[in-house]
Design a protein around this motif. Structure first.
Motif, PDB file in Angstrom:
ATOM      1  N   LEU A 243      20.032  45.915  15.365  1.00 39.72           N
ATOM      2  CA  LEU A 243      20.032  47.203  14.634  1.00 39.72           C
ATOM      3  C   LEU A 243      21.404  47.526  14.085  1.00 39.72           C
ATOM      4  N   VAL A 244      22.239  47.179  14.601  1.00 39.35           N
ATOM      5  CA  VAL A 244      23.862  47.603  14.317  1.00 39.35           C
ATOM      6  C   VAL A 244      23.936  46.660  12.871  1.00 39.35           C
ATOM      7  N   SER A 245      23.491  45.631  13.069  1.00 37.43           N
ATOM      8  CA  SER A 245      23.672  44.638  11.634  1.00 37.43           C
ATOM      9  C   SER A 245      23.248  45.182  10.478  1.00 37.43           C
ATOM     10  N   GLN A 246      22.064  46.244  10.686  1.00 35.97           N
ATOM     11  CA  GLN A 246      21.514  46.907   9.387  1.00 35.97           C
ATOM     12  C   GLN A 246      22.282  47.909   8.740  1.00 35.97           C
ATOM     13  N   CYS A 247      23.461  48.135   9.713  1.00 39.81           N
ATOM     14  CA  CYS A 247      24.312  49.406   9.179  1.00 39.81           C
ATOM     15  C   CYS A 247      25.547  48.754   8.467  1.00 39.81           C
ATOM     16  N   PRO A 248      25.891  49.378   7.190  1.00 39.81           N
ATOM     17  CA  PRO A 248      27.088  48.891   6.407  1.00 39.81           C
ATOM     18  C   PRO A 248      28.270  48.861   7.198  1.00 39.81           C
ATOM     19  N   ALA A 249      29.201  47.974   6.854  1.00 40.10           N
ATOM     20  CA  ALA A 249      30.335  47.680   7.647  1.00 40.10           C
ATOM     21  C   ALA A 249      31.042  48.838   7.476  1.00 40.10           C
ATOM     22  N   GLN A 250      31.233  49.491   6.055  1.00 40.23           N
ATOM     23  CA  GLN A 250      32.037  50.547   5.767  1.00 40.23           C
ATOM     24  C   GLN A 250      31.032  51.680   5.460  1.00 40.23           C
ATOM     25  N   VAL A 251      31.194  52.681   5.820  1.00 43.65           N
ATOM     26  CA  VAL A 251      30.539  54.143   5.042  1.00 43.65           C
ATOM     27  C   VAL A 251      31.633  55.162   4.842  1.00 43.65           C
ATOM     28  N   GLN A 252      31.017  55.791   3.637  1.00 47.69           N
ATOM     29  CA  GLN A 252      31.911  57.103   3.203  1.00 47.69           C
ATOM     30  C   GLN A 252      30.980  58.114   3.636  1.00 47.69           C
ATOM     31  N   LYS A 253      31.713  59.373   3.975  1.00 40.41           N
ATOM     32  CA  LYS A 253      31.157  60.748   4.052  1.00 40.41           C
ATOM     33  C   LYS A 253      30.878  61.087   2.716  1.00 40.41           C
ATOM     34  N   GLY A 254      29.765  62.002   2.621  1.00 41.03           N
ATOM     35  CA  GLY A 254      29.272  62.586   1.397  1.00 41.03           C
ATOM     36  C   GLY A 254      30.445  64.033   1.197  1.00 41.03           C
ATOM     37  N   PRO A 358      49.712  58.879  28.598  1.00 36.28           N
ATOM     38  CA  PRO A 358      50.244  60.145  28.195  1.00 36.28           C
ATOM     39  C   PRO A 358      49.763  60.514  26.776  1.00 36.28           C
ATOM     40  N   ALA A 359      50.138  61.609  26.355  1.00 40.61           N
ATOM     41  CA  ALA A 359      49.741  62.281  25.406  1.00 40.61           C
ATOM     42  C   ALA A 359      50.166  61.167  24.325  1.00 40.61           C
ATOM     43  N   HIS A 360      49.594  61.254  22.940  1.00 38.32           N
ATOM     44  CA  HIS A 360      50.049  60.677  21.828  1.00 38.32           C
ATOM     45  C   HIS A 360      49.850  59.046  22.283  1.00 38.32           C
ATOM     46  N   HIS A 361      49.230  58.657  23.393  1.00 44.36           N
ATOM     47  CA  HIS A 361      49.183  57.100  23.437  1.00 44.36           C
ATOM     48  C   HIS A 361      47.982  56.569  22.364  1.00 44.36           C
ATOM     49  N   PRO A 362      48.368  55.304  21.883  1.00 48.75           N
ATOM     50  CA  PRO A 362      47.131  54.758  21.078  1.00 48.75           C
ATOM     51  C   PRO A 362      45.836  54.835  21.217  1.00 48.75           C
ATOM     52  N   ILE A 363      45.636  54.818  22.752  1.00 50.36           N
ATOM     53  CA  ILE A 363      44.024  54.729  23.258  1.00 50.36           C
ATOM     54  C   ILE A 363      43.405  56.073  22.773  1.00 50.36           C
ATOM     55  N   TYR A 364      44.075  57.250  22.464  1.00 47.27           N
ATOM     56  CA  TYR A 364      43.566  58.498  22.139  1.00 47.27           C
ATOM     57  C   TYR A 364      43.216  58.348  20.517  1.00 47.27           C
ATOM     58  N   GLN A 365      43.563  57.254  19.700  1.00 44.60           N
ATOM     59  CA  GLN A 365      43.373  57.517  18.531  1.00 44.60           C
ATOM     60  C   GLN A 365      41.876  56.896  17.923  1.00 44.60           C
ATOM     61  N   TRP A 366      41.600  57.767  16.932  1.00 41.48           N
ATOM     62  CA  TRP A 366      39.957  57.219  16.229  1.00 41.48           C
ATOM     63  C   TRP A 366      39.883  55.797  15.773  1.00 41.48           C
ATOM     64  N   PRO A 367      38.848  55.243  15.814  1.00 45.95           N
ATOM     65  CA  PRO A 367      39.012  53.827  15.348  1.00 45.95           C
ATOM     66  C   PRO A 367      38.922  53.998  13.834  1.00 45.95           C
ATOM     67  N   LYS A 368      39.612  53.012  13.295  1.00 51.68           N
ATOM     68  CA  LYS A 368      39.931  53.136  11.892  1.00 51.68           C
ATOM     69  C   LYS A 368      38.689  52.739  11.204  1.00 51.68           C
ATOM     70  N   ASP A 369      37.780  52.217  11.662  1.00 52.38           N
ATOM     71  CA  ASP A 369      36.398  51.515  10.768  1.00 52.38           C
ATOM     72  C   ASP A 369      35.522  52.529  11.057  1.00 52.38           C
ATOM     73  N   LEU A 370      35.555  53.578  11.634  1.00 55.83           N
ATOM     74  CA  LEU A 370      34.334  54.586  12.067  1.00 55.83           C
ATOM     75  C   LEU A 370      34.747  55.835  11.396  1.00 55.83           C
ATOM     76  N   LEU A 371      33.618  56.224  10.680  1.00 56.17           N
ATOM     77  CA  LEU A 371      33.473  57.638   9.658  1.00 56.17           C
ATOM     78  C   LEU A 371      33.974  58.673  10.653  1.00 56.17           C
ATOM     79  N   LYS A 372      34.861  59.466  10.181  1.00 47.87           N
ATOM     80  CA  LYS A 372      35.597  60.538  10.562  1.00 47.87           C
ATOM     81  C   LYS A 372      34.810  61.879  10.310  1.00 47.87           C
ATOM     82  N   PRO A 373      34.540  62.935  11.424  1.00 51.13           N
ATOM     83  CA  PRO A 373      34.173  64.067  11.019  1.00 51.13           C
ATOM     84  C   PRO A 373      35.360  64.869  10.376  1.00 51.13           C
TER      85      PRO A 373
END
Length: 453
Positions: A243-254, A358-373
């Motif tokens: 199912l995931v393979s049917q999704c494009p690797a990179q998508v753009q928000k409208g 702690p705050a600002h640790h990289p673990i809290y960063q949004w994935p670079k390949d996931l569409l952002k709201p």
């Protein structure tokens, strides 16, 4: 008195100078431990050669830990070794073995013993040196417990086997750990004891370096690799990957805005998302999406690394739906990546809020390949109000959502993790007032944000 002194001398004679040991004939065992105590406090101690530089020779560990490790009663450590490196299949095997071990310790002759979460780690830190484990404490010091543990280890015929260590005290009130090893043709034998000493709390919780490969995946391929390793024994993993393979690797928000509404159970999230989507004439989406809901029960019963890989990939399916819908209308999303990440962090990082990254640790960063709201709103209510709303609802909830009700420290870790998310962060909304007031507040924030964008 003289007899006691002679007995003490004989015991001391049995405690030779410690030396470094391998774990049950497999790989070197991490020698520092983080033990979760009552109230979710953490105690750190070291064993053997790792004790060098951590404390003076013979120094006692944290007295709260000493009360669990030493007499009266007897304690055992069981840790699951992981092959070095970033092999997903090895991580998955170790996680499932740890889950199986916990289930077996909670039944039969061992269920009378107390279990405490135990992490084993290398004092130098880094990725891949972490072992999940458990401390088993038998208040009665029954010989049946040792026999049951050795029989349990014999039931594991494939590598990795859990590593077993037994704690003991001496007449000088010092603590030792004596490992058990499986010797070819000779069965299980105890080897030389090693001293147990206190260790400093590391700057960063020992589980954090492993989170990007075990729970908070930074990109789609990291989560995919986990489910690929699961396909031999979870048929639904292959269906999910297809199912995931049917999704494009990179998508753009409208061109239309995408609003995500987050919140704990019973904060009014479902009501608000529906009302906002109606007011904006927006498409309403949910994460995880309906297309994978039939597999949730399967993956919710699996260890964190598998469960979180499933939900992470669900976010990429939602991202594909967002990309299509936002071309023609606004989009409101009921939960998204922040939920996946916060629950993973709160679950895997033992201890209290103090032990979170702690705050600002990289673990809290949004994935670079996931569409952002465009905007993420976090609905909050007081614990008392939340409890009032939950009572009588009778809704089916996940393991983590159930724990929110019973464990206030876990709830606090989820809430703080939400608030530390970045790029995008969460805008906190007090959802305590009546529905109409909350809706107006949310719509006002959306309007203000869209004007600035």
């Amino acid at each position: 008195m003289a007899f006691a002194r002679r007995a003490g001398a004989r015991l001391l004679a049995l405690l030779p100078r410690p030396r470094s040991r391998a774990c049950a004939g497999t790989m070197a065992q991490p020698r520092c431990f983080a033990l979760e105590l009552p109230g979710c406090a953490l105690a750190h101690f070291a064993v053997g050669t790792a004790a060098e530089g951590t404390a003076a020779p013979g120094a006692l560990p944290d007295p709260r830990a000493a009360a669990l490790l030493g007499p009266p009663g007897r304690s055992y450590s069981l840790c699951v070794p992981v092959a070095p490196g970033r092999d997903c299949a090895a991580r998955v095997r170790a996680a499932r073995l740890h889950q199986r071990l916990l289930q077996q310790l909670r039944r039969g002759p061992l269920k009378r013993c107390q279990l405490r979460r135990l992490l084993c780690y290398c004092p130098s830190g880094g990725v891949g040196g972490l072992q999940q484990g458990v401390l088993l404490h038998d208040p009665c010091d029954s010989p049946d417990t040792r026999r049951a543990l050795l029989a349990l280890l014999d039931s594991y015929v494939e590598a990795p086997r859990p590593c077993l260590g037994e704690f003991m005290g001496d007449p000088r009130h010092q603590l030792w750990q004596r490992p058990w090893e499986l010797r070819d043709g000779q069965g299980w034998r105890q080897v030389d004891p090693e001293p147990v000493v206190s260790a400093p709390e590391p700057t960063l919780h020992p589980v954090v370096p492993d989170l990007p490969s075990s729970g908070v995946f930074p990109h789609r391929e990291a989560a995919r690799a986990v489910l690929e390793a699961c396909t031999p024994f979870i048929p639904e993993a292959r269906a999910m990957l297809d199912l995931v393979s049917q999704c494009p690797a990179q998508v753009q928000k409208g061109k239309f805005p995408v609003i995500v509404i987050e919140g704990l159970d019973a904060t009014g999230k479902t009501t608000v998302t529906q009302a906002v989507s109606d007011a904006l004439k927006a498409v309403l989406l949910k994460s995880p999406p309906a297309s994978i809901s039939q597999w949730r029960k399967v993956f919710d019963d699996e260890p964190t690394i598998i469960r979180r890989a499933f939900y992470s990939l669900g976010n990429y399916i939602v991202a594909s739906e967002i990309a299509k819908a936002s071309v023609t209308s606004p989009v409101v999303v009921d939960r998204y990546w922040h939920s996946t990440a916060t629950y993973a962090i709160a679950t895997e990082v033992s201890g209290t809020v103090h032990h979170l990254p702690p705050a600002h640790h990289p673990i809290y960063q949004w994935p670079k390949d996931l569409l952002k709201p465009d905007l993420v709103l976090l609905l909050t209510v007081s614990p008392e109000e939340r409890l009032n709303r939950i009572q009588g609802r009778g809704l089916e909830r996940t393991r983590e959502e159930t724990e929110l009700e019973a464990n206030s420290i876990f709830r606090q870790k989820v809430e703080v993790s939400y608030q530390r998310m970045e790029s995008p962060g969460c805008r906190v909304v007090d959802a305590s007032p009546c529905r109409e007031t909350v809706l107006q507040t949310v719509l006002s924030l959306i309007q203000s944000h869209c004007k600035q964008s």
